[in-house]
Design a protein around this motif. Structure first.
Motif, mmCIF file in Angstrom:
data_model
loop_
_atom_site.group_PDB
_atom_site.id
_atom_site.type_symbol
_atom_site.label_atom_id
_atom_site.label_comp_id
_atom_site.label_asym_id
_atom_site.label_seq_id
_atom_site.Cartn_x
_atom_site.Cartn_y
_atom_site.Cartn_z
ATOM 1 N N GLY A 156 34.737 44.533 19.733
ATOM 2 C CA GLY A 156 33.548 44.459 20.577
ATOM 3 C C GLY A 156 33.873 44.731 22.031
ATOM 4 N N VAL A 157 34.989 44.179 22.498
ATOM 5 C CA VAL A 157 35.416 44.414 23.879
ATOM 6 C C VAL A 157 35.742 45.888 24.090
ATOM 7 N N ALA A 158 36.331 46.524 23.073
ATOM 8 C CA ALA A 158 36.761 47.918 23.189
ATOM 9 C C ALA A 158 35.601 48.876 23.458
ATOM 10 N N VAL A 159 34.413 48.535 22.984
ATOM 11 C CA VAL A 159 33.256 49.429 23.170
ATOM 12 C C VAL A 159 32.371 48.971 24.334
ATOM 13 N N THR A 160 32.862 48.003 25.114
ATOM 14 C CA THR A 160 32.129 47.524 26.285
ATOM 15 C C THR A 160 32.776 48.104 27.539
#
Length: 662
Positions: A156-160
């Motif tokens: 989730g962090v990677a696509v934020t």
């Protein structure tokens, strides 16, 4: 060909040692061959994150932390997760015992984000410029335990966008800033702070099982010491009862090692039966002081037994070269060679029965001893295993022999890993506890002196105090506020026990240096290493170093009539007066410091031969100390004046005790 080369280079990277291989901390060395590309805390790691446009994954723990090892095995040894983490993050591993000020700061981050206390392992995700946007403690690899799982979180962090994550972090830092601001308008401390504190304790004290929470239950020695000092100040029976009930319950419970001695870190249940089996140096040091103070008021032989056994056990397992290692693990190797929590310490009933029977103990004696120690067929820990705890009031006649055999049974097992770090603050806490234990046996004074001298030789080198080291190595990490604060307190106690001038002179020196190093622009900082964190009066695993510093400065000021140091000491408690007024029992060392200002420290000044004729513990006043002075008479002095003097000690003693009646 390029793809093959990349695969080969990644394979080499995964199985080679990471950036922790040259560290000295046992905790940092444990994951040195993880597939996670760990870095120690350093500016180089943050610079690398900026250069590679990566985020920071910060994991804080310590070598004897059970759940730290669970998370490491589950996630950080997992190659798939490591590959994911290495792709998006620069990963930093911190030993909270090595860098407690950094841990303290990020524990505040967690508290700001969740409005509750954190713990270990502590998991922080932040931008390369240290803006935290995620915090957690133990986080499972996959969804569970109320968590979406590390893999899902990382994805989730990677696509934020980093900009969005940075904005989240800025909000956290803004909240942190508000919480760290000291109010401009200081609130006067309540005149009836003592009674308010006692009432506060009563409002949440567990009168059924004793202790200061339902579960988990920590010893919280600072609270016990405060209650006993409140009793000395106000002769309030309720405060004494709460302290003694807690000490009794722990002494008879499973938080105490009934076979060998010494206290575990805490219990997970409300009845003090099922511990987390770590043994921490600081826990046992602070409890030595608490039991010694309780013995002063009760002369209870149980407390003497606990003090004797605890010192014997800690000296056996932790002492090295006169100083002390930090902690022992909760886990130990089972018969299959795998780590198992509590394996060294617990017993299976039938196995224990047969072991004692083969060594000649009669069935009736075995049954009585095992029942007394709570070693039952159905167990109380993990199936049919039992952690020993006292279940009956009267000990069976052959208990001592049975315990000796149960200890022999343990010797067939491997003792848990011991973290060999020599921590100055923790050594000081333990050695101070040993000086206090002289109330039950004067032999502990000589032992404590030898350890204090060994600590100073190793950690106070050419006028520079160091935070920690390992055996047979020169220390390199400079000391923190907590090292100075707790060492000063121990030097003061050493002077009280021995009246050796060298300890008092070094006490003055250490307190003076602590002011120079850690008092900046009207605020106290925890370290002088560039990571500026403000000290506060909150109690974490042990007493607040800042609150202890207030006590150090107060005693320094009183005996030397130093009004500047007195004002500096008072400024600490006044700065946090709002917190102390509304939540005094949760800040016990700061509250104790506040009471010391109310009742005032009293120093009895006279020659060494005169001072050696009496024990300050026999004076019914909570804060009375000795000070060598070239006068044949006795003088009793506060900071501004000497209010009693004479050649007869009993007269001076009576004048001091009368202060409580005013």
């Amino acid at each position: 060909m390029r793809i093959i080369t990349l695969i080969l280079s990644f394979t080499i990277f995964v199985f080679a040692s990471n950036n922790l291989a040259n560290e000295t901390s046992p905790y940092l060395l444990q994951p040195k061959e993880n597939p996670v590309d760990w870095h120690p805390w350093s500016e180089e790691a943050f610079l690398k994150a900026k250069q590679e446009n990566k985020l920071i994954f910060l994991s804080i723990g310590y070598s004897t932390c059970h759940w730290c090892h669970v998370m490491a095995h589950e996630s950080f040894e997992n190659e798939h997760f490591a590959k994911l983490l290495n792709k998006y993050f620069i990963s930093i591993k911190v030993d909270r015992e090595e860098l407690p000020h950094i841990d303290a700061y990020y524990q505040k981050v967690y508290r700001t984000m969740h409005n509750k206390s954190g713990g270990w392992p502590l998991t922080i995700m932040m931008t390369a410029d240290k803006k935290p946007f995620f915090s957690g403690t133990y986080v499972p690899l996959s969804a569970g335990y109320g968590s979406e799982g590390l893999i899902n979180i990382i994805n989730g962090v990677a696509v934020t966008s980093h900009q969005k994550l940075s904005q989240r972090g800025e909000k956290v830092l803004a909240s942190m800033q508000l919480s760290q601001n000291i109010p401009n308008h200081k609130t006067p401390l309540h005149s009836d702070l003592a009674y308010r504190t006692i009432n506060e304790f009563q409002s949440y004290y567990d009168f059924k099982n004793s202790g200061f929470s339902k579960q988990p239950k920590f010893p919280e020695a600072s609270k016990i010491i405060l209650l006993l000092k409140l009793y000395e100040s106000r002769k309030n029976q309720e405060s004494l009862d709460m302290a003694l009930m807690t000490l009794d319950a722990m002494a008879k419970g499973g938080i105490y090692d009934q076979i060998e001695g010494g206290f575990y870190r805490y219990t997970v249940d409300e009845k003090w039966q099922i511990p987390h089996f770590e043994k921490m140096l600081y826990t046992n040091g602070e409890l030595l002081e608490a039991y010694s103070l309780a013995y002063k008021h009760t002369k209870n032989p149980l407390y003497k037994k606990i003090i004797d056994e605890t010192i014997a056990q800690m000296d056996k397992r932790f002492q090295i070269g006169g100083v002390y290692m930090s902690a022992s693990n909760a886990d130990s190797k089972n018969r299959e060679g795998k780590n198992e929590e509590g394996f060294y310490f617990v017993y299976e009933h039938d196995e224990a029965f047969e072991y004692l029977k083969k060594r000649g103990l009669e069935k009736a004696d075995i049954d009585a001893a095992l029942a007394y120690l709570g070693i039952k067929e159905d167990g109380n820990f993990d199936g049919d295993l039992s952690n020993p705890h006292i279940t009956e009031k009267v000990a069976p006649k052959n208990l001592k022999k049975a315990k000796e055999m149960l200890l022999e049974m343990r010797k067939t097992r491997e003792y848990p890993f011991v973290d060999n770090k020599i921590n100055t603050a923790w050594n000081a806490l333990y050695i101070k506890g040993k000086f206090k234990a002289a109330i039950v046996d004067k032999k502990f004074i000589l032992q404590a002196k030898k350890s204090l001298d060994a600590l100073l030789e190793k950690m106070y080198v050419k006028g520079e105090l160091y935070h920690q080291s390992i055996p047979n190595a020169k220390p390199t990490q400079k000391a923190l506020l907590e090292d100075y604060a707790f060492l000063a307190a121990t030097l003061f106690e050493a002077y009280q026990a021995t009246l050796e001038q060298r300890y008092f002179e070094l006490y003055i020196e250490i307190v003076g240096k602590s002011v120079t190093l850690f008092y900046k622009n009207g605020r106290w900082i925890e370290s002088n290493d560039g990571f500026e964190t403000y000290a506060d009066i909150s109690e974490r695993a042990y007493a607040s170093a800042l609150a202890q510093q207030s006590i150090n400065l107060l005693n320094y000021a009183t005996v030397l009539a130093d009004t500047k140091k007195f004002a500096m000491a008072k400024e600490i408690t006044e700065s946090f007066s709002g917190t102390i007024n509304t939540n005094s029992s949760s800040h016990p060392t700061a509250t104790l410091a506040s009471l010391m200002f109310k009742y005032e420290s009293v120093f009895i000044k006279s020659t060494k031969s005169n001072l050696e004729r009496f024990d300050a513990n026999d004076i019914k006043y909570p804060f009375v100390y000795k000070y060598l002075y070239d006068a044949n008479e006795y003088l009793a002095c506060k900071i501004n004046s000497c209010f009693s003097y004479g050649t007869e000690f009993e007269k001076v003693k009576k004048d001091i005790e009368s202060l409580l009646k005013r």
